[in-house]
Design an enzyme around this catalytic site. Structure first.
Site, PDB file in Angstrom:
ATOM      1  N   LYS A  83       2.185  -3.944   6.679  1.00 25.49           N
ATOM      2  CA  LYS A  83       2.555  -3.961   5.247  1.00 25.49           C
ATOM      3  C   LYS A  83       4.059  -3.757   5.086  1.00 25.49           C
ATOM      4  CE  LYS A  83      -1.395  -4.732   3.363  1.00 25.49           C
ATOM      5  NZ  LYS A  83      -1.660  -5.986   2.678  1.00 25.49           N
ATOM      6  N   SER A 141       0.832  -1.196   0.000  1.00 23.34           N
ATOM      7  CA  SER A 141       0.000   0.000   0.000  1.00 23.34           C
ATOM      8  C   SER A 141       0.865   1.243   0.000  1.00 23.34           C
ATOM      9  CB  SER A 141      -0.859  -0.022   1.270  1.00 23.34           C
ATOM     10  OG  SER A 141      -1.441   1.234   1.497  1.00 23.34           O
ATOM     11  N   TYR A 147      -1.816  -1.459  10.872  1.00 22.47           N
ATOM     12  CA  TYR A 147      -2.041  -1.939   9.506  1.00 22.47           C
ATOM     13  C   TYR A 147      -0.851  -1.566   8.619  1.00 22.47           C
ATOM     14  CZ  TYR A 147      -3.624  -1.849   4.673  1.00 22.47           C
ATOM     15  OH  TYR A 147      -3.702  -2.007   3.314  1.00 22.47           O
TER      16      TYR A 147
HETATM   17  P1  NAD Z   1     -10.841  -7.174   1.218  1.00 25.35           P
HETATM   18  O1  NAD Z   1     -11.035  -7.171   2.685  1.00 25.35           O
HETATM   19  O2  NAD Z   1     -12.028  -6.976   0.361  1.00 25.35           O
HETATM   20  O3  NAD Z   1     -10.093  -8.514   0.763  1.00 25.35           O
HETATM   21  C1  NAD Z   1      -9.231  -9.232   1.614  1.00 25.35           C
HETATM   22  C2  NAD Z   1      -9.720 -10.669   1.632  1.00 25.35           C
HETATM   23  O4  NAD Z   1      -8.857 -11.459   2.424  1.00 25.35           O
HETATM   24  C3  NAD Z   1     -11.131 -10.827   2.189  1.00 25.35           C
HETATM   25  O5  NAD Z   1     -11.891 -11.544   1.255  1.00 25.35           O
HETATM   26  C4  NAD Z   1     -10.944 -11.597   3.492  1.00 25.35           C
HETATM   27  O6  NAD Z   1     -12.039 -12.434   3.769  1.00 25.35           O
HETATM   28  C5  NAD Z   1      -9.659 -12.352   3.195  1.00 25.35           C
HETATM   29  N1  NAD Z   1      -8.841 -12.700   4.366  1.00 25.35           N
HETATM   30  C6  NAD Z   1      -8.428 -11.883   5.375  1.00 25.35           C
HETATM   31  N2  NAD Z   1      -7.667 -12.567   6.249  1.00 25.35           N
HETATM   32  C7  NAD Z   1      -7.588 -13.843   5.780  1.00 25.35           C
HETATM   33  C8  NAD Z   1      -6.948 -15.014   6.238  1.00 25.35           C
HETATM   34  N3  NAD Z   1      -6.241 -15.029   7.383  1.00 25.35           N
HETATM   35  N4  NAD Z   1      -7.072 -16.147   5.512  1.00 25.35           N
HETATM   36  C9  NAD Z   1      -7.795 -16.158   4.381  1.00 25.35           C
HETATM   37  N5  NAD Z   1      -8.430 -15.077   3.891  1.00 25.35           N
HETATM   38  C10 NAD Z   1      -8.329 -13.928   4.592  1.00 25.35           C
HETATM   39  O7  NAD Z   1      -9.734  -6.067   0.887  1.00 25.35           O
HETATM   40  P2  NAD Z   1      -9.235  -5.505  -0.507  1.00 25.35           P
HETATM   41  O8  NAD Z   1      -9.579  -4.062  -0.548  1.00 25.35           O
HETATM   42  O9  NAD Z   1      -9.643  -6.384  -1.621  1.00 25.35           O
HETATM   43  O10 NAD Z   1      -7.666  -5.592  -0.278  1.00 25.35           O
HETATM   44  C11 NAD Z   1      -6.888  -6.675  -0.714  1.00 25.35           C
HETATM   45  C12 NAD Z   1      -5.451  -6.475  -0.267  1.00 25.35           C
HETATM   46  O11 NAD Z   1      -4.973  -5.234  -0.772  1.00 25.35           O
HETATM   47  C13 NAD Z   1      -5.287  -6.417   1.254  1.00 25.35           C
HETATM   48  O12 NAD Z   1      -4.081  -7.058   1.598  1.00 25.35           O
HETATM   49  C14 NAD Z   1      -5.192  -4.933   1.525  1.00 25.35           C
HETATM   50  O13 NAD Z   1      -4.468  -4.653   2.697  1.00 25.35           O
HETATM   51  C15 NAD Z   1      -4.456  -4.443   0.285  1.00 25.35           C
HETATM   52  N6  NAD Z   1      -4.714  -3.032  -0.007  1.00 25.35           N
HETATM   53  C16 NAD Z   1      -5.993  -2.591  -0.139  1.00 25.35           C
HETATM   54  C17 NAD Z   1      -6.234  -1.236  -0.389  1.00 25.35           C
HETATM   55  C18 NAD Z   1      -7.645  -0.720  -0.508  1.00 25.35           C
HETATM   56  O14 NAD Z   1      -7.835   0.484  -0.413  1.00 25.35           O
HETATM   57  N7  NAD Z   1      -8.655  -1.543  -0.740  1.00 25.35           N
HETATM   58  C19 NAD Z   1      -5.152  -0.356  -0.535  1.00 25.35           C
HETATM   59  C20 NAD Z   1      -3.853  -0.846  -0.406  1.00 25.35           C
HETATM   60  C21 NAD Z   1      -3.646  -2.201  -0.140  1.00 25.35           C
HETATM   61  C1  UD1 Z   2      -6.776   5.009   3.891  1.00 21.68           C
HETATM   62  C2  UD1 Z   2      -5.860   4.498   4.976  1.00 21.68           C
HETATM   63  C3  UD1 Z   2      -4.603   3.937   4.346  1.00 21.68           C
HETATM   64  C4  UD1 Z   2      -4.964   2.843   3.343  1.00 21.68           C
HETATM   65  C5  UD1 Z   2      -5.908   3.440   2.304  1.00 21.68           C
HETATM   66  C6  UD1 Z   2      -6.362   2.374   1.364  1.00 21.68           C
HETATM   67  C7  UD1 Z   2      -6.338   5.908   6.922  1.00 21.68           C
HETATM   68  C8  UD1 Z   2      -5.790   6.942   7.870  1.00 21.68           C
HETATM   69  N1  UD1 Z   2      -5.531   5.574   5.887  1.00 21.68           N
HETATM   70  O1  UD1 Z   2      -6.118   6.014   3.219  1.00 21.68           O
HETATM   71  O2  UD1 Z   2      -3.762   3.388   5.334  1.00 21.68           O
HETATM   72  O3  UD1 Z   2      -3.819   2.355   2.689  1.00 21.68           O
HETATM   73  O4  UD1 Z   2      -7.056   3.980   2.968  1.00 21.68           O
HETATM   74  O5  UD1 Z   2      -7.354   2.802   0.538  1.00 21.68           O
HETATM   75  O6  UD1 Z   2      -7.429   5.402   7.111  1.00 21.68           O
HETATM   76  N2  UD1 Z   2     -12.339  11.303   3.647  1.00 21.68           N
HETATM   77  C9  UD1 Z   2     -13.341  12.177   4.042  1.00 21.68           C
HETATM   78  N3  UD1 Z   2     -14.486  11.645   4.530  1.00 21.68           N
HETATM   79  C10 UD1 Z   2     -14.704  10.302   4.648  1.00 21.68           C
HETATM   80  C11 UD1 Z   2     -13.682   9.418   4.253  1.00 21.68           C
HETATM   81  C12 UD1 Z   2     -12.497   9.957   3.757  1.00 21.68           C
HETATM   82  O7  UD1 Z   2     -13.186  13.388   3.947  1.00 21.68           O
HETATM   83  O8  UD1 Z   2     -15.775   9.895   5.132  1.00 21.68           O
HETATM   84  C13 UD1 Z   2     -11.093  11.855   3.045  1.00 21.68           C
HETATM   85  C14 UD1 Z   2      -9.827  11.521   3.803  1.00 21.68           C
HETATM   86  O9  UD1 Z   2      -9.548  12.495   4.780  1.00 21.68           O
HETATM   87  C15 UD1 Z   2      -8.797  11.515   2.653  1.00 21.68           C
HETATM   88  C16 UD1 Z   2      -9.600  11.032   1.444  1.00 21.68           C
HETATM   89  O10 UD1 Z   2     -10.968  11.278   1.774  1.00 21.68           O
HETATM   90  O11 UD1 Z   2      -8.339  12.826   2.390  1.00 21.68           O
HETATM   91  C17 UD1 Z   2      -9.428   9.554   1.157  1.00 21.68           C
HETATM   92  O12 UD1 Z   2      -9.671   8.808   2.354  1.00 21.68           O
HETATM   93  P1  UD1 Z   2      -9.686   7.203   2.379  1.00 21.68           P
HETATM   94  O13 UD1 Z   2     -10.553   6.698   1.288  1.00 21.68           O
HETATM   95  O14 UD1 Z   2      -9.990   6.784   3.771  1.00 21.68           O
HETATM   96  O15 UD1 Z   2      -8.198   6.792   1.986  1.00 21.68           O
HETATM   97  P2  UD1 Z   2      -6.788   7.268   2.625  1.00 21.68           P
HETATM   98  O16 UD1 Z   2      -6.965   8.213   3.738  1.00 21.68           O
HETATM   99  O17 UD1 Z   2      -5.928   7.689   1.509  1.00 21.68           O
END
Ligand code: NAD
Ligand code: UD1
Length: 340
Positions: free
Chosen positions: A155, A126, A151
């Site tokens: 990572k 991330s 979290y």
């Molecule tokens: P998500 O929660 O939708 O998907 C994660 C999946 O992993 C879920 O289906 C959950 O049931 C499964 N899971 C969790 N722990 C597990 C375990 N111990 N064994 C088996 N399955 C397990 O999240 P996502 O948004 O699809 O994210 C996927 C990956 O990308 C995650 O590692 C997350 O940290 C990373 N990531 C997500 C974002 C974001 O904004 N969505 C941003 C940066 C990184």
């Molecule tokens: C968040 C996580 C970050 C993670 C990322 C994944 C936090 C502090 N950080 O980041 O660790 O990797 O998601 O997607 O949670 N906002 C509002 N109102 C809301 C929600 C968000 O104003 O109800 C604003 C936030 O202040 C930010 C932007 O929208 O400026 C995006 O927020 P968000 O979607 O939560 O993502 P990140 O903060 O970038």
């Protein structure tokens, strides 16, 4: 030639979109997910969209015996590892759960992979690992910061563990992908993001306001040093992100070592721009109020994604309007997510 890819967390938001693209390119897919934050319905819908089969094991990546059985009975070429817990706020309350699940889970997975000589891995990292950026846009070579939550730490720890692993055994092939802010959904409107409870992230909150599940968007601060005072982020369409994983797998076919790439568009949008663009595209008003800053938030964060372009041949294709349109289609058709 088609490959067999094991996808951990494949029933989740990014995982399900990636499984779909893998199937579309002709790969065989095995999903391992404990369904702690997902519904099996997502995989049913992927099957419906693609007309293809997905092998699904409801298992935990912490369960070494279960993972071993899966590797023993299947010829796996590579692993895409999405499984993890991702709620930043929750991670500060139950850090041990987060470290155990994310860090120990990854170690367990890598141990089993090594045992069965499967050493190609794509890992979901991330942009949070950069902490508060010293300069923008963010390049992979810039220092990783000090994450303010468990979290983010998990990572960063996993990235370091994977680098140590490759150092100890250069036959590992690892791509670390640092995602910026994934939003959007598949154009079918059949799969998308389905958060539990009140969404932490901006786009699912906006879509729930639009569909009438929430009254007002709270904007966390308008006194940042940004174009309009609200936070700026690099939002990327989840399908673009999914396609980045296919490119990463291609890279692993030819190169050993650890490779780290940003996956973002390189463009930053403010919270106000997001709310206004969504309202314009959906035709739904997004009432909002300015509230205090959210602790731990940074002013701005966006990628330099040229390494992924030069090395993987990947660039994001979808613009913000398309991201909003696709997020809205998913939410409108599934007001209560997969529970509908
Ligand atoms: P998500 O929660 O939708 O998907 C994660 C999946 O992993 C879920 O289906 C959950 O049931 C499964 N899971 C969790 N722990 C597990 C375990 N111990 N064994 C088996 N399955 C397990 O999240 P996502 O948004 O699809 O994210 C996927 C990956 O990308 C995650 O590692 C997350 O940290 C990373 N990531 C997500 C974002 C974001 O904004 N969505 C941003 C940066 C990184
Ligand atoms: C968040 C996580 C970050 C993670 C990322 C994944 C936090 C502090 N950080 O980041 O660790 O990797 O998601 O997607 O949670 N906002 C509002 N109102 C809301 C929600 C968000 O104003 O109800 C604003 C936030 O202040 C930010 C932007 O929208 O400026 C995006 O927020 P968000 O979607 O939560 O993502 P990140 O903060 O970038």
């Amino acid at each position: 030639m088609s490959s067999t890819i094991l996808v951990t967390g494949g029933a989740g938001y990014i995982g399900s979109h990636t499984v779909l693209e893998l199937l579309n390119q002709g790969d065989q897919v095995i999903v391992v997910d404990n369904l702690s934050n997902a519904s099996e319905e997502a995989l049913e819908r992927v099957k419906k969209i693609t007309g293809k089969h997905v092998v699904f094991f409801q298992a935990d990546i912490l369960d070494k015996a279960a993972l071993s059985q899966i590797f023993k009975h299947n010829q796996i070429d590579a692993v895409i590892h999405f499984a993890g817990l991702k709620a930043v706020g929750e991670s500060t309350q139950i850090p041990l759960t987060y470290y155990h699940n994310n860090v120990t889970g990854t170690i367990t997975l890598c141990q089993v992979m090594a045992e069965y000589n499967v050493k190609s891995l794509v890992f979901s990292s991330s942009a949070t690992v950069y902490g508060d950026p010293q300069a923008l846009p963010l390049l992979e070579s810039m220092p990783t910061g000090l994450p303010t939550n468990a979290y983010g730490h998990s990572k960063l720890m996993i990235e370091e563990i994977l680098r140590d692993l490759s150092e100890s055994d250069p036959s590992w092939r690892i791509v670390i992908l640092r995602y910026f802010n994934p939003i959007g959904a598949h154009e079918s409107g059949l799969i998308g993001e389905d958060p539990n409870g009140i969404p932490n992230n901006l786009m699912p909150f906006i879509t729930q306001v639009a569909v009438g599940r929430r009254d007002t968007l709270s904007i966390f601060g308008n006194d940042y040093n940004t174009k309009d005072g609200t936070g700026v982020r690099d939002y990327i369409h989840v399908v673009d992100l999914a396609l980045g994983h296919l490119k990463a797998l291609e890279k692993l076919k030819t190169d050993a070592g650890v490779f780290t790439y940003n996956l973002g568009t390189g463009v930053g949008y403010s919270v106000l721009e997001m709310a206004n663009t969504f309202a314009e595209v959906s035709g739904q008003p997004i009432p909002h109020q300015i509230v205090d800053r959210r602790p731990g938030d940074i002013a701005a964060c966006y990628a330099d994604a040229s390494a992924a372009k030069n090395d993987l041949g990947w660039t994001a294709q979808f613009d913000l309007k398309r991201m909003c349109k696709d997020s809205w289609r998913w939410q409108k058709n599934n007001p209560n997510g997969y529970k509908d």
